[in-house]
Design a protein around this motif. Structure first.
Motif, PDB file in Angstrom:
ATOM      1  N   ILE A  39      29.692  27.781   4.579  1.00  0.00           N
ATOM      2  CA  ILE A  39      30.014  26.410   4.167  1.00  0.00           C
ATOM      3  C   ILE A  39      29.572  26.233   2.718  1.00  0.00           C
ATOM      4  O   ILE A  39      28.525  26.748   2.316  1.00  0.00           O
ATOM      5  CB  ILE A  39      29.330  25.384   5.120  1.00  0.00           C
ATOM      6  N   ASP A  40      30.398  25.539   1.957  1.00  0.00           N
ATOM      7  CA  ASP A  40      30.073  25.374   0.535  1.00  0.00           C
ATOM      8  C   ASP A  40      30.692  24.073   0.022  1.00  0.00           C
ATOM      9  O   ASP A  40      31.599  23.519   0.641  1.00  0.00           O
ATOM     10  CB  ASP A  40      30.628  26.570  -0.265  1.00  0.00           C
ATOM     11  N   ASP A  41      30.208  23.610  -1.149  1.00  0.00           N
ATOM     12  CA  ASP A  41      30.806  22.440  -1.786  1.00  0.00           C
ATOM     13  C   ASP A  41      32.244  22.745  -2.161  1.00  0.00           C
ATOM     14  O   ASP A  41      32.611  23.908  -2.350  1.00  0.00           O
ATOM     15  CB  ASP A  41      30.046  22.099  -3.079  1.00  0.00           C
ATOM     16  N   CYS A  42      33.026  21.680  -2.314  1.00  0.00           N
ATOM     17  CA  CYS A  42      34.447  21.870  -2.604  1.00  0.00           C
ATOM     18  C   CYS A  42      34.925  20.676  -3.430  1.00  0.00           C
ATOM     19  O   CYS A  42      34.388  19.574  -3.307  1.00  0.00           O
ATOM     20  CB  CYS A  42      35.182  21.942  -1.269  1.00  0.00           C
ATOM     21  N   GLU A  76      33.933  12.774  12.905  1.00  0.00           N
ATOM     22  CA  GLU A  76      34.067  11.524  13.686  1.00  0.00           C
ATOM     23  C   GLU A  76      32.695  11.035  14.145  1.00  0.00           C
ATOM     24  O   GLU A  76      32.370   9.854  14.021  1.00  0.00           O
ATOM     25  CB  GLU A  76      34.936  11.776  14.937  1.00  0.00           C
ATOM     26  N   ASN A  77      31.894  11.940  14.649  1.00  0.00           N
ATOM     27  CA  ASN A  77      30.572  11.554  15.147  1.00  0.00           C
ATOM     28  C   ASN A  77      29.646  11.098  14.028  1.00  0.00           C
ATOM     29  O   ASN A  77      28.856  10.172  14.204  1.00  0.00           O
ATOM     30  CB  ASN A  77      29.939  12.709  15.922  1.00  0.00           C
ATOM     31  N   LEU A  78      29.769  11.747  12.883  1.00  0.00           N
ATOM     32  CA  LEU A  78      28.912  11.358  11.753  1.00  0.00           C
ATOM     33  C   LEU A  78      29.284   9.963  11.254  1.00  0.00           C
ATOM     34  O   LEU A  78      28.415   9.135  10.959  1.00  0.00           O
ATOM     35  CB  LEU A  78      29.046  12.397  10.625  1.00  0.00           C
ATOM     36  N   LYS A  79      30.592   9.723  11.183  1.00  0.00           N
ATOM     37  CA  LYS A  79      31.046   8.391  10.738  1.00  0.00           C
ATOM     38  C   LYS A  79      30.588   7.312  11.716  1.00  0.00           C
ATOM     39  O   LYS A  79      30.192   6.226  11.299  1.00  0.00           O
ATOM     40  CB  LYS A  79      32.570   8.374  10.604  1.00  0.00           C
ATOM     41  N   LEU A  80      30.622   7.622  13.004  1.00  0.00           N
ATOM     42  CA  LEU A  80      30.198   6.645  14.024  1.00  0.00           C
ATOM     43  C   LEU A  80      28.762   6.192  13.813  1.00  0.00           C
ATOM     44  O   LEU A  80      28.388   5.079  14.148  1.00  0.00           O
ATOM     45  CB  LEU A  80      30.321   7.244  15.431  1.00  0.00           C
ATOM     46  N   ARG A  81      27.954   7.082  13.277  1.00  0.00           N
ATOM     47  CA  ARG A  81      26.565   6.661  13.033  1.00  0.00           C
ATOM     48  C   ARG A  81      26.314   6.334  11.566  1.00  0.00           C
ATOM     49  O   ARG A  81      25.187   6.340  11.083  1.00  0.00           O
ATOM     50  CB  ARG A  81      25.574   7.685  13.581  1.00  0.00           C
ATOM     51  N   GLY A  82      27.413   6.030  10.863  1.00  0.00           N
ATOM     52  CA  GLY A  82      27.296   5.504   9.503  1.00  0.00           C
ATOM     53  C   GLY A  82      27.052   6.561   8.440  1.00  0.00           C
ATOM     54  O   GLY A  82      26.738   6.233   7.277  1.00  0.00           O
ATOM     55  N   GLY A  83      27.187   7.832   8.786  1.00  0.00           N
ATOM     56  CA  GLY A  83      26.974   8.904   7.795  1.00  0.00           C
ATOM     57  C   GLY A  83      28.223   9.179   6.982  1.00  0.00           C
ATOM     58  O   GLY A  83      29.319   8.748   7.337  1.00  0.00           O
ATOM     59  N   LYS A  84      28.043   9.870   5.860  1.00  0.00           N
ATOM     60  CA  LYS A  84      29.188  10.191   4.998  1.00  0.00           C
ATOM     61  C   LYS A  84      29.431  11.695   5.029  1.00  0.00           C
ATOM     62  O   LYS A  84      28.498  12.482   4.821  1.00  0.00           O
ATOM     63  CB  LYS A  84      28.857   9.725   3.564  1.00  0.00           C
ATOM     64  N   VAL A  85      30.690  12.050   5.276  1.00  0.00           N
ATOM     65  CA  VAL A  85      31.040  13.469   5.334  1.00  0.00           C
ATOM     66  C   VAL A  85      31.228  13.991   3.911  1.00  0.00           C
ATOM     67  O   VAL A  85      31.961  13.405   3.114  1.00  0.00           O
ATOM     68  CB  VAL A  85      32.337  13.691   6.150  1.00  0.00           C
ATOM     69  N   LYS A  86      30.541  15.087   3.580  1.00  0.00           N
ATOM     70  CA  LYS A  86      30.651  15.657   2.227  1.00  0.00           C
ATOM     71  C   LYS A  86      31.965  16.402   2.058  1.00  0.00           C
ATOM     72  O   LYS A  86      32.560  16.847   3.042  1.00  0.00           O
ATOM     73  CB  LYS A  86      29.516  16.660   2.012  1.00  0.00           C
ATOM     74  N   LYS A  87      32.370  16.572   0.815  1.00  0.00           N
ATOM     75  CA  LYS A  87      33.506  17.456   0.535  1.00  0.00           C
ATOM     76  C   LYS A  87      33.028  18.882   0.779  1.00  0.00           C
ATOM     77  O   LYS A  87      31.961  19.269   0.279  1.00  0.00           O
ATOM     78  CB  LYS A  87      33.941  17.309  -0.918  1.00  0.00           C
ATOM     79  N   LEU A  88      33.806  19.655   1.507  1.00  0.00           N
ATOM     80  CA  LEU A  88      33.302  20.994   1.827  1.00  0.00           C
ATOM     81  C   LEU A  88      34.414  21.995   2.122  1.00  0.00           C
ATOM     82  O   LEU A  88      35.532  21.630   2.482  1.00  0.00           O
ATOM     83  CB  LEU A  88      32.346  20.906   3.028  1.00  0.00           C
ATOM     84  N   ARG A  89      34.035  23.260   1.975  1.00  0.00           N
ATOM     85  CA  ARG A  89      34.941  24.358   2.338  1.00  0.00           C
ATOM     86  C   ARG A  89      34.274  25.208   3.419  1.00  0.00           C
ATOM     87  O   ARG A  89      33.085  25.550   3.293  1.00  0.00           O
ATOM     88  CB  ARG A  89      35.199  25.237   1.108  1.00  0.00           C
ATOM     89  N   LEU A  90      35.029  25.508   4.468  1.00  0.00           N
ATOM     90  CA  LEU A  90      34.510  26.376   5.531  1.00  0.00           C
ATOM     91  C   LEU A  90      35.256  27.708   5.493  1.00  0.00           C
ATOM     92  O   LEU A  90      36.480  27.731   5.328  1.00  0.00           O
ATOM     93  CB  LEU A  90      34.719  25.744   6.906  1.00  0.00           C
ATOM     94  N   THR A  91      34.524  28.785   5.648  1.00  0.00           N
ATOM     95  CA  THR A  91      35.168  30.094   5.793  1.00  0.00           C
ATOM     96  C   THR A  91      34.692  30.704   7.106  1.00  0.00           C
ATOM     97  O   THR A  91      33.490  30.912   7.301  1.00  0.00           O
ATOM     98  CB  THR A  91      34.790  31.036   4.623  1.00  0.00           C
ATOM     99  N   LEU A  92      35.646  30.947   7.994  1.00  0.00           N
ATOM    100  CA  LEU A  92      35.318  31.584   9.281  1.00  0.00           C
ATOM    101  C   LEU A  92      35.527  33.090   9.149  1.00  0.00           C
ATOM    102  O   LEU A  92      36.599  33.539   8.773  1.00  0.00           O
ATOM    103  CB  LEU A  92      36.237  31.028  10.387  1.00  0.00           C
TER     104      LEU A  92
END
Ligand code: HSE
Length: 315
Positions: A39-42, A76-92
């Protein structure tokens, strides 16, 4: 800064604990048997890339990739508790064969959610994260079950208690055991392997299952190795699933005659597990399975021990 999370393979059920027992496993040669998610910034809101040996076996549509679904559920779960999702890149890094009986989907789910949680400074507790893992596992396999995701995440041998606010609790295990895992190289879909099981069981089967599982857990706590292996019997899945595995009955018999303490189906198959009491027996079983159980070049055999750590950051 980029973060790389590894989630180990698992062997679920262990014959006696359908949907309720699972162990994380690691090859003793030090190789990594599991998936990695980086996971990394994007600059854009979200990017997903898949690489690795088994990348071609993943669904083409991004939306069907379980790591994408993990990102959506986490957001979805993070937003439900008022959190902010960061911009990110995932590599599987898809290192695990799909439909192998080694918790392949669980490896991807666990690595993705641990990476996402850590990247956001751990807003979710272990049990909250594990609940999400089970939800995702249910989508791919046709039924929520935690016996792969729990050990892959937390390590060790885990018993699914699903009570008192806890999904699982660790069990003591036999440290001397070598787990010989043989993946024949063919695919068995977990959803299909679940669909062929009966809806209900006879009273005799239920009584036997209660006795086997209860005695196995007791044997783990009281360090009675012989009792533990004698109780590793499967009345729930093996009788119905064995036809999905090549020559299962004969291979099982041969492994037993070569000193295996217990032999059975790993998860929903087609991987077979054989427990060896010492390294020499493990080696013998490994050669036998390599020569007799593998069906093609994708197959492999690993001599493993229980992985005590579970999901972890790679340096
Ligand atoms: N307990 C699950 C099953 C594991 O046997 O269907 C699937 O890997």
């Amino acid at each position: 800064m980029a973060l790389r999370i590894y989630a180990p393979a698992t062997s679920a059920n262990i014959s006696v604990g359908f949907d309720s027992l699972g162990a994380a496993i690691s090859p003793i040669d030090g190789s990594l048997l599991g998936d990695v998610v980086e996971i990394d910034d994007c600059k854009t809101a979200f990017e997903l890339e898949s690489v690795g040996r088994f990348v071609k076996k993943l669904p083409r549509e991004k939306e069907k990739n379980i790591v994408y679904q993990a990102y959506v559920l986490f957001s979805e779960n993070l937003k439900l508790r008022g959190g902010k999702v960061k911009k990110l890149r995932l590599t599987l890094e898809k290192n695990m064969p799909i439909g192998s009986g080694l918790g392949s989907s669980a490896c991807s789910i666990v690595a993705a959610l641990v990476a996402l949680n850590q990247f956001h400074q751990n807003p979710f507790s272990k049990m909250e994260l594990l609940a999400m893992m089970g939800q995702l596992e249910g989508r791919v396999s046709g039924g929520v079950h935690y016996d792969n995701v729990a050990p892959s995440y937390l390590g060790g041998l885990q018993l699914m208690v699903e009570n008192q606010g806890e999904i699982c609790q660790p069990l003591p295990f036999f440290e001397n055991w070598y787990w010989v895992l043989a993946y024949p190289g063919i695919k068995v879909s977990t959803a299909k392997a679940r669909a062929i099981l009966p809806e209900s069981y006879s009273r005799a089967d239920i009584v036997a299952q209660a006795r086997y599982l209860g005695s196995f857990i007791h044997a783990c706590h009281t360090k009675q190795e012989k009792l533990a292996t004698a109780m590793m019997k499967d009345v729930i899945a093996e009788p119905y699933r064995e036809k999905l595995l090549p020559n299962f009955a004969e291979i099982k018999q041969q492994c037993k005659s070569q000193g295996a303490l217990s032999v059975g189906i790993s998860g929903s198959g087609p991987t077979m597990y054989a427990i060896a009491p010492d390294f020499d027996t493990a080696n013998k079983l490994s050669s036998y399975l390599e020569n007799n159980y593998l069906q093609n070049d994708s197959g492999f055999v690993h001599i493993c021990k229980v992985d005590k750590v579970g999901a972890r950051e790679l340096g």
